[in-house]
Write a protein that holds these residues in place. Structure first.
Motif, PDB file in Angstrom:
ATOM      1  N   GLU A  66      49.527  17.635 -11.704  1.00  0.00           N
ATOM      2  CA  GLU A  66      50.096  16.405 -11.980  1.00  0.00           C
ATOM      3  C   GLU A  66      50.022  17.655 -13.740  1.00  0.00           C
ATOM      4  OE1 GLU A  66      50.838  12.255 -12.532  1.00  0.00           O
ATOM      5  OE2 GLU A  66      48.410  12.718 -12.323  1.00  0.00           O
ATOM      6  N   GLY A  67      50.722  17.196 -14.501  1.00  0.00           N
ATOM      7  CA  GLY A  67      50.498  17.654 -15.685  1.00  0.00           C
ATOM      8  C   GLY A  67      50.423  16.302 -16.966  1.00  0.00           C
ATOM      9  N   GLN A  68      50.733  17.203 -18.372  1.00  0.00           N
ATOM     10  CA  GLN A  68      50.012  16.354 -18.800  1.00  0.00           C
ATOM     11  C   GLN A  68      51.440  14.590 -19.508  1.00  0.00           C
ATOM     12  OE1 GLN A  68      47.589  15.924 -21.198  1.00  0.00           O
ATOM     13  NE2 GLN A  68      47.918  18.571 -20.141  1.00  0.00           N
ATOM     14  N   THR A  69      52.213  14.432 -18.035  1.00  0.00           N
ATOM     15  CA  THR A  69      52.739  13.538 -17.864  1.00  0.00           C
ATOM     16  C   THR A  69      52.636  12.671 -16.879  1.00  0.00           C
ATOM     17  OG1 THR A  69      54.751  14.153 -19.507  1.00  0.00           O
ATOM     18  CG2 THR A  69      55.657  12.299 -18.124  1.00  0.00           C
ATOM     19  N   SER A  70      52.868  11.577 -17.393  1.00  0.00           N
ATOM     20  CA  SER A  70      52.175  10.948 -15.472  1.00  0.00           C
ATOM     21  C   SER A  70      52.887  10.816 -14.930  1.00  0.00           C
ATOM     22  CB  SER A  70      51.389   9.432 -15.888  1.00  0.00           C
ATOM     23  OG  SER A  70      51.050   8.572 -14.575  1.00  0.00           O
ATOM     24  N   GLY A  71      52.583  11.299 -12.723  1.00  0.00           N
ATOM     25  CA  GLY A  71      53.858  10.974 -11.472  1.00  0.00           C
ATOM     26  C   GLY A  71      54.795  12.642 -12.028  1.00  0.00           C
TER      27      GLY A  71
ATOM     28  N   GLU B 270      45.374  10.509 -10.344  1.00  0.00           N
ATOM     29  CA  GLU B 270      45.353  11.972  -8.924  1.00  0.00           C
ATOM     30  C   GLU B 270      46.264  13.224  -9.523  1.00  0.00           C
ATOM     31  OE1 GLU B 270      44.562   8.255  -5.168  1.00  0.00           O
ATOM     32  OE2 GLU B 270      46.751   8.901  -6.091  1.00  0.00           O
ATOM     33  N   LYS B 271      45.206  13.509  -9.694  1.00  0.00           N
ATOM     34  CA  LYS B 271      45.856  14.986 -10.212  1.00  0.00           C
ATOM     35  C   LYS B 271      46.316  15.984  -9.424  1.00  0.00           C
ATOM     36  CE  LYS B 271      45.909  13.947 -14.796  1.00  0.00           C
ATOM     37  NZ  LYS B 271      46.691  13.763 -15.926  1.00  0.00           N
ATOM     38  N   CYS B 272      45.902  16.436  -8.148  1.00  0.00           N
ATOM     39  CA  CYS B 272      46.019  16.913  -7.362  1.00  0.00           C
ATOM     40  C   CYS B 272      46.879  16.305  -6.048  1.00  0.00           C
ATOM     41  CB  CYS B 272      44.235  17.214  -6.926  1.00  0.00           C
ATOM     42  SG  CYS B 272      43.203  18.393  -7.584  1.00  0.00           S
ATOM     43  N   VAL B 273      46.896  17.875  -5.023  1.00  0.00           N
ATOM     44  CA  VAL B 273      47.605  17.366  -4.331  1.00  0.00           C
ATOM     45  C   VAL B 273      47.099  17.519  -2.979  1.00  0.00           C
ATOM     46  CG1 VAL B 273      49.763  18.030  -3.167  1.00  0.00           C
ATOM     47  CG2 VAL B 273      49.903  17.627  -5.640  1.00  0.00           C
ATOM     48  N   GLU B 274      47.639  17.041  -1.809  1.00  0.00           N
ATOM     49  CA  GLU B 274      46.875  17.453  -0.615  1.00  0.00           C
ATOM     50  C   GLU B 274      48.101  17.302   0.575  1.00  0.00           C
ATOM     51  OE1 GLU B 274      44.288  14.597   0.967  1.00  0.00           O
ATOM     52  OE2 GLU B 274      45.465  12.367   0.387  1.00  0.00           O
ATOM     53  N   MET B 275      48.126  18.499   1.776  1.00  0.00           N
ATOM     54  CA  MET B 275      49.231  18.616   2.403  1.00  0.00           C
ATOM     55  C   MET B 275      48.360  17.142   3.960  1.00  0.00           C
ATOM     56  SD  MET B 275      50.590  21.019   4.339  1.00  0.00           S
ATOM     57  CE  MET B 275      52.018  21.680   3.602  1.00  0.00           C
ATOM     58  N   TYR B 276      49.139  16.377   3.692  1.00  0.00           N
ATOM     59  CA  TYR B 276      48.491  15.371   5.740  1.00  0.00           C
ATOM     60  C   TYR B 276      48.831  16.435   6.879  1.00  0.00           C
ATOM     61  CZ  TYR B 276      48.513  11.204   2.679  1.00  0.00           C
ATOM     62  OH  TYR B 276      48.487   9.931   2.175  1.00  0.00           O
ATOM     63  N   THR B 277      48.676  15.836   7.896  1.00  0.00           N
ATOM     64  CA  THR B 277      49.205  16.853   9.021  1.00  0.00           C
ATOM     65  C   THR B 277      50.122  16.753  10.104  1.00  0.00           C
ATOM     66  OG1 THR B 277      47.950  15.242  11.289  1.00  0.00           O
ATOM     67  CG2 THR B 277      45.828  16.643   9.688  1.00  0.00           C
ATOM     68  N   ASP B 278      50.929  16.123   8.547  1.00  0.00           N
ATOM     69  CA  ASP B 278      52.426  15.927   9.388  1.00  0.00           C
ATOM     70  C   ASP B 278      53.054  16.552   8.406  1.00  0.00           C
ATOM     71  OD1 ASP B 278      52.370  14.427   7.057  1.00  0.00           O
ATOM     72  OD2 ASP B 278      53.613  12.936   7.919  1.00  0.00           O
TER      73      ASP B 278
ATOM     74  N   ASP C 177      49.327  12.969  -3.723  1.00  0.00           N
ATOM     75  CA  ASP C 177      48.585  13.281  -4.653  1.00  0.00           C
ATOM     76  C   ASP C 177      46.844  12.574  -4.142  1.00  0.00           C
ATOM     77  OD1 ASP C 177      49.651  10.462  -4.536  1.00  0.00           O
ATOM     78  OD2 ASP C 177      49.514  10.721  -7.143  1.00  0.00           O
ATOM     79  N   LYS C 178      46.415  13.335  -4.653  1.00  0.00           N
ATOM     80  CA  LYS C 178      44.379  12.860  -4.232  1.00  0.00           C
ATOM     81  C   LYS C 178      43.972  13.529  -5.690  1.00  0.00           C
ATOM     82  CE  LYS C 178      42.379  11.593  -1.161  1.00  0.00           C
ATOM     83  NZ  LYS C 178      42.392  10.017  -0.507  1.00  0.00           N
ATOM     84  N   LYS C 179      42.880  12.753  -5.798  1.00  0.00           N
ATOM     85  CA  LYS C 179      41.503  13.178  -6.564  1.00  0.00           C
ATOM     86  C   LYS C 179      41.178  15.011  -6.538  1.00  0.00           C
ATOM     87  CE  LYS C 179      40.263   8.703  -8.514  1.00  0.00           C
ATOM     88  NZ  LYS C 179      38.910   7.757  -8.851  1.00  0.00           N
TER      89      LYS C 179
END
Length: 220
Positions: A163-168, A194-202, A207-209
């Motif tokens: 995530e950048g400086q702007t939320s979302g 939650e600044k990082c991104v994760e991939m689910y198993t689908d 977005d995730k901490k």
């Protein structure tokens, strides 16, 4: 440190010795000797300038100034043979790793995982130390290839998106805007927390901490 004039004098002296030994000394006529009993007419020819100190003696380089010396044909041939052999060995190695499920190829990318679950900063460091970066899907095909590794380990994995400086507003870790997304329904919803991104198993994204441990997948 020697001055430029010092290198020129050394180059001239070196070539003088070489060209006189070969009886080939092209250049401009020397200065006539002073009148007198032992005066001699100047017949010494000054040679042209050599290339930079330490340059190899060989056939002239294909590009650049005429005085630059290139590599001998034998070295060119040897270098070509080495490169061909390395390319062949790398191709075989990629084939073995792909067959054993250690890597996945998609487009011009190679994906691989060490199977470790760490926080985002540690995952990024591991990938960069290996010469790559965190896997970053930029189209559906690449997303599916990353998903294949996620399913193989049955663990959520970090993606090279933050995530950048702007939320979302999320972007690639090099700062460029996203040109492809695969957000899970109602995501992202971290609202700047939650600044990082994760991939689910689908294959969908969330977005995730960044301090949560997730599977490391690198791209090369």
């Amino acid at each position: 440190m020697r001055s430029y004039s010092s290198y020129v004098l050394i180059a001239v002296a070196t070539l003088l010795v070489t060209c006189h030994a070969l009886h080939k000394c092209p250049g401009i006529p020397g200065i006539p000797g002073l009148p007198g009993r032992d005066g001699l007419k100047g017949q010494i020819h000054l040679p042209g300038l050599l290339g930079p100190p330490g340059s190899l003696i060989g056939r002239p380089g294909r590009h650049g100034l005429p005085w630059l010396q290139g590599l001998p044909d034998s070295l060119d041939t040897e270098r070509h043979d080495v490169l061909v052999n390395l390319k062949h060995r790398l191709s075989r190695l990629e084939g073995v790793l792909a067959l054993n499920g250690k890597i996945r190829e998609v487009g011009d990318k190679i994906l691989a995982s060490n199977g470790r679950e760490v926080d985002f900063a540690s995952a990024l460091q591991s990938c960069e130390e290996a010469g790559g970066t965190i896997a970053t899907p930029k189209n559906e095909e690449e997303n599916k290839a990353i998903l294949g590794i996620v399913k193989q380990y049955n663990r959520y994995a970090y993606l090279g998106i933050k995530e950048g400086q702007t939320s979302g507003q999320f972007m690639y870790i090099n700062g460029t805007p996203l040109n492809y997304t695969k957000w899970h329904q109602y995501e992202p919803n971290g609202k700047g927390m939650e600044k990082c991104v994760e991939m689910y198993t689908d294959g969908s994204w969330n977005d995730k901490k960044c301090n949560v441990n997730r599977l490391t997948i690198c791209e090369f």
